[in-house]
Write an enzyme that holds these catalytic residues in place. Structure first.
Site, mmCIF file in Angstrom:
data_model
loop_
_atom_site.group_PDB
_atom_site.id
_atom_site.type_symbol
_atom_site.label_atom_id
_atom_site.label_comp_id
_atom_site.label_asym_id
_atom_site.label_seq_id
_atom_site.Cartn_x
_atom_site.Cartn_y
_atom_site.Cartn_z
ATOM 1 N N GLY A 166 0.824 -1.198 0.000
ATOM 2 C CA GLY A 166 0.000 0.000 0.000
ATOM 3 C C GLY A 166 0.857 1.246 0.000
ATOM 4 N N SER A 167 0.188 2.411 -0.014
ATOM 5 C CA SER A 167 0.895 3.682 -0.001
ATOM 6 C C SER A 167 -0.007 4.740 0.606
ATOM 7 C CB SER A 167 1.314 4.090 -1.420
ATOM 8 O OG SER A 167 0.184 4.434 -2.195
ATOM 9 N N SER B 279 -0.144 6.048 3.534
ATOM 10 C CA SER B 279 -0.579 5.777 4.915
ATOM 11 C C SER B 279 -1.924 5.076 4.987
ATOM 12 C CB SER B 279 -0.643 7.090 5.736
ATOM 13 O OG SER B 279 0.609 7.704 5.786
ATOM 14 N N GLY C 217 -4.463 2.509 5.788
ATOM 15 C CA GLY C 217 -4.532 1.372 6.701
ATOM 16 C C GLY C 217 -3.492 1.357 7.794
ATOM 17 N N ARG D 77 10.112 3.991 -6.096
ATOM 18 C CA ARG D 77 9.483 4.969 -6.985
ATOM 19 C C ARG D 77 9.829 6.360 -6.495
ATOM 20 N NH1 ARG D 77 5.970 7.025 -3.512
ATOM 21 N NH2 ARG D 77 4.903 5.661 -2.012
#
Length: 423
Positions: free
Chosen positions: A156-157, A159, A161, A284
């Site tokens: 994920g990204s 933040s 969760g 990235r």
């Protein structure tokens, strides 16, 4: 002669996605967006970006689309500005014999559990952590780690969760919610495990790495627990020499340990005393408008560098002497349910602050906004530049407080809550 193509696999919805396409055009290459739903990215239609509709989660369908494009024009590079598709882009670049990072290394890096194991195995400082596949394991992991813990998805990204849990009941509740999700916010399948890690209270930073070179260290501002919404950044971070060296050295060691070392990497760290511990490595460019801050502060165009690297062109990280020296961003978030009003006046007040170079509110007047749980809850931003970080930070904070924040008024009944920004 047919103009070469730069293939962009999906995009982020804010920030650098649009800039990737612009830099490609500047270099005489045609950007082509491959997406399951190009309408997710309004800039594509606004800029007349060439798009191809394809299921980007289906490797065979994606490869068929790519080979079809390659039959008509040379493909010069493949990239993605989205956290969720960097590994896909790397795999396509490898199949086409084009520059890019190791797809296997990127895939492993995106799995925060695998990433942590690799870093710990290489002796790179990280928080204590454990991986859990059910609620009981999460509770046991929290007891082993000790104290308050951070519970978050392994992928994920922004933040999404990520939450501070102070006792076993909070751990159980949050773990249950995370583990119940079978797909993420992009509709991609989730791994079915979560990360439970030590909560570090030291200052938070990021180091922007390109190749195996630390370009700049960024001071990060985050909102109050239990969530970790990024509320601002300062470029460059002001630190004692020993701490600055520890952050930069640890970030580069982390990139090397993960087998990356091509193009941009965004390394997030916290200081634990004088020890820099890696929170995570993202294979990235940074989000949060950090590349824009680096461009204004140092004269280094990280977006342009990433595009040039994908095209096999030389990259220059020396910057320009006419850069401001420092740049800061502050994001507007609501402390309570509020309505945006007098948007134009708020933006004008922010722009009037000396040093402010960019400002935006993301929603029109009349929109109801709620306290942010992740980056999607941010309402707007101001960017300021100055000769020193203190100068740019003060300008950004003044513009936020006396400018953008004046658009927030107490919510009234009957106004619909805004929809979340797509990821």
């Amino acid at each position: 002669m047919t103009t070469p193509l730069l293939l962009l696999v999906e995009s982020n919805t804010t920030g650098t996605g649009r800039q990737f396409a612009a830099r490609a055009r500047d270099l005489g290459v045609v950007p082509v967006l491959l997406s399951a739903d190009p309408a997710r990215y309004p800039y594509a239609a606004e800029d007349g970006l060439r798009t191809v509709v394809v299921d980007t989660a289906d490797d065979d369908a994606l490869w068929a689309a790519v080979t079809g494009l390659a039959a008509a024009a040379p493909v010069a590079g493949v990239l993605s500005s989205s956290e969720y598709y960097v590994a896909t882009a790397a795999g396509l670049a490898a199949r086409l014999g084009l520059p890019g990072p190791s797809a296997d290394a990127v895939r492993a890096c995106r799995d925060k559990a695998a990433q942590r194991r690799a870093l710990a195995g290489a002796g790179v400082p990280v928080p204590r952590f454990s991986v859990a596949g059910d609620v009981a394991e999460a509770i046991a992991a929290a007891q082993w780690v000790g104290g308050p813990v951070v519970v978050k998805p392994v992928q994920g990204s922004g933040s999404l969760g990520v939450r501070l849990c102070r006792d076993r009941y909070e751990v159980a509740d949050h773990a249950k919610g995370l583990l119940a999700a079978t797909v993420n916010e992009r509709g991609l399948r989730t791994p079915g495990v979560i990360l439970v890690e030590q909560y570090l209270t030291g200052r938070e930073f990021s180091v922007e790495v390109f190749g195996e070179e630390a370009v700049v260290t960024v001071a990060k501002h985050v909102g109050a627990p239990p969530v970790f919404v990024e509320t601002g950044h300062d470029v460059p971070a002001v630190l004692p020499a020993a701490q600055a060296a520890a952050l930069a050295d640890t970030a580069v060691r982390a990139v090397e340990a993960l087998g990356l070392g091509w193009g941009a990497a965004h390394v997030e760290l916290r200081l634990d005393g004088d020890v820099a511990r890696v929170i995570e490595v993202n294979p990235r460019l940074a989000g949060g408008m950090i590349p824009e801050l680096v461009r204004r502060a140092r004269g280094i165009d990280l977006v342009g560098c990433q595009v040039r690297a994908a095209l096999g062109e030389p990259v220059d990280l020396t910057g320009t002497p006419d850069a401001a020296g420092a740049a800061s961003i502050r994001f507007l978030t609501a402390g309570a349910e509020s309505v945006l009003a007098d948007v134009a006046a708020a933006e004008a007040a922010a722009r009037a602050v000396p040093g402010v170079v960019d400002t935006a509110l993301y929603r029109p007047a009349g929109t109801t906004v709620v306290p942010a749980e992740d980056f999607r809850g941010r309402v707007g931003h101001v960017i300021a530049a100055g000769t020193a970080p203190g100068e740019s930070a003060e300008a950004a904070e003044t513009a936020l407080t006396l400018g953008l924040a004046t658009a927030l008024t107490p919510a009234t009944a009957g106004v619909p809550v805004r929809e979340a920004v797509p990821v």
